[in-house]
Design an enzyme around this catalytic site. Sequence first.
Site, mmCIF file in Angstrom:
data_model
loop_
_atom_site.group_PDB
_atom_site.id
_atom_site.type_symbol
_atom_site.label_atom_id
_atom_site.label_comp_id
_atom_site.label_asym_id
_atom_site.label_seq_id
_atom_site.Cartn_x
_atom_site.Cartn_y
_atom_site.Cartn_z
ATOM 1 N N LYS A 15 0.831 -1.214 0.000
ATOM 2 C CA LYS A 15 0.000 0.000 0.000
ATOM 3 C C LYS A 15 0.863 1.260 0.000
ATOM 4 C CE LYS A 15 -2.133 -0.731 3.916
ATOM 5 N NZ LYS A 15 -1.681 -2.041 4.417
ATOM 6 N N ARG A 90 -9.116 1.438 9.085
ATOM 7 C CA ARG A 90 -8.633 0.112 9.452
ATOM 8 C C ARG A 90 -9.680 -0.671 10.231
ATOM 9 N NH1 ARG A 90 -3.016 0.924 9.166
ATOM 10 N NH2 ARG A 90 -1.765 -0.964 9.433
ATOM 11 N N ARG A 127 11.921 -6.548 4.976
ATOM 12 C CA ARG A 127 11.955 -5.150 4.530
ATOM 13 C C ARG A 127 12.701 -4.248 5.506
ATOM 14 N NH1 ARG A 127 5.922 -2.464 5.080
ATOM 15 N NH2 ARG A 127 5.876 -2.469 7.340
ATOM 16 N N ARG A 159 11.865 -1.934 10.815
ATOM 17 C CA ARG A 159 10.839 -1.222 11.567
ATOM 18 C C ARG A 159 10.610 -1.948 12.883
ATOM 19 N NH1 ARG A 159 5.421 0.155 8.303
ATOM 20 N NH2 ARG A 159 4.465 -0.937 10.034
ATOM 21 N N ARG A 170 0.043 -8.484 13.888
ATOM 22 C CA ARG A 170 -0.563 -7.522 12.958
ATOM 23 C C ARG A 170 -1.457 -8.212 11.936
ATOM 24 N NH1 ARG A 170 4.730 -5.210 11.000
ATOM 25 N NH2 ARG A 170 3.596 -4.041 9.441
HETATM 26 P P1 ADP Z 1 1.344 -1.666 7.995
HETATM 27 O O1 ADP Z 1 2.682 -1.810 7.376
HETATM 28 O O2 ADP Z 1 1.014 -2.725 8.997
HETATM 29 O O3 ADP Z 1 0.248 -1.417 7.004
HETATM 30 P P2 ADP Z 1 1.219 1.085 9.030
HETATM 31 O O4 ADP Z 1 2.513 1.743 8.827
HETATM 32 O O5 ADP Z 1 0.055 1.496 8.187
HETATM 33 O O6 ADP Z 1 1.468 -0.467 8.989
HETATM 34 O O7 ADP Z 1 0.767 1.242 10.577
HETATM 35 C C1 ADP Z 1 1.608 0.818 11.615
HETATM 36 C C2 ADP Z 1 0.830 0.714 12.925
HETATM 37 O O8 ADP Z 1 0.220 1.989 13.241
HETATM 38 C C3 ADP Z 1 -0.345 -0.261 12.920
HETATM 39 O O9 ADP Z 1 0.058 -1.581 13.156
HETATM 40 C C4 ADP Z 1 -1.227 0.323 14.019
HETATM 41 O O10 ADP Z 1 -0.766 -0.019 15.305
HETATM 42 C C5 ADP Z 1 -1.063 1.817 13.853
HETATM 43 N N1 ADP Z 1 -2.104 2.393 12.946
HETATM 44 C C6 ADP Z 1 -1.897 2.927 11.705
HETATM 45 N N2 ADP Z 1 -3.051 3.337 11.165
HETATM 46 C C7 ADP Z 1 -4.030 3.056 12.066
HETATM 47 C C8 ADP Z 1 -5.442 3.207 12.101
HETATM 48 N N3 ADP Z 1 -6.113 3.748 11.063
HETATM 49 N N4 ADP Z 1 -6.113 2.792 13.203
HETATM 50 C C9 ADP Z 1 -5.474 2.257 14.242
HETATM 51 N N5 ADP Z 1 -4.146 2.070 14.288
HETATM 52 C C10 ADP Z 1 -3.405 2.460 13.222
#
Ligand code: ADP
Length: 224
Positions: A15, A90, A127, A159, A170
């Site tokens: 994404k 989400r 990654r 990360r 996750r």
């Molecule tokens: P991923 O690579 O899992 O898609 P992101 O970088 O989008 O991860 O998000 C990392 C973390 O930030 C998530 O695992 C969550 O804990 C938090 N997070 C991000 N966006 C949201 C959201 N819309 N609602 C709740 N938590 C979020």
Amino acid sequence: MALNLIMLGPPGAGKGTQAERFATAKGIPRISTGDILREAVQAGTELGKRAKAIMERGELVSDEIMIGIVRERLARDDVRAGFILDGFPRTVPQAKALDGIMAGRDPLIVLNIDVADEELVRRLTTRMICKECGTNAAVEDAAVPGSRCKKCGGAMVQRADDSVAVIIARLKTYQRDTKPLVNFYGARPTYRSVNGAQPPDQVAADLIAAIAAVSKTAPSGAHA
Ligand code: ADP
Ligand code: ZN
């Protein structure tokens, strides 16, 4: 018509990479809630302090906080021509709140990137991201120790939430809270799903084709 895009898909689906490409190509902002939270953690703000532990467990920050962040962000002027949301919504409550925020605007275009679990685990465990600017390294050249960011020269690191245990958490969180969004949006004429288990250029081409197809069918929203 404004390009109001949201990207759905499990962690590791690509994404962020695709959203960044598309946003740059179209000159619209990419709004990554993950990046917003990671910046808050780095800056040590109140939000960052709360979010850090939650993110490190692979859980979700509360709907209330996230909806507030996105509501504020989408009130800014730079989203007039469109935006691409990456990481939000989400949960179903977040999606319902977003429909409220979007009332009277052009319709949401909903893009889902589909990838099987085994492939996600492989991608996430290998990654690396830039410590300075957050750029993802391509999976192929990710696991090289001591490598530097192509954009800014910063150090590439894993990360904090990309350890195997947190990745599994996750993916569980995704199945429970986020996957239901495929049903929530699936029947809309502006929903499309693309196969994310292809080279990034092919995924990008499929996304562009999907956006072109739905832009034709979508009725324009109120412009009052
Ligand atoms: P991923 O690579 O899992 O898609 P992101 O970088 O989008 O991860 O998000 C990392 C973390 O930030 C998530 O695992 C969550 O804990 C938090 N997070 C991000 N966006 C949201 C959201 N819309 N609602 C709740 N938590 C979020
Ligand atoms: Zn960088």
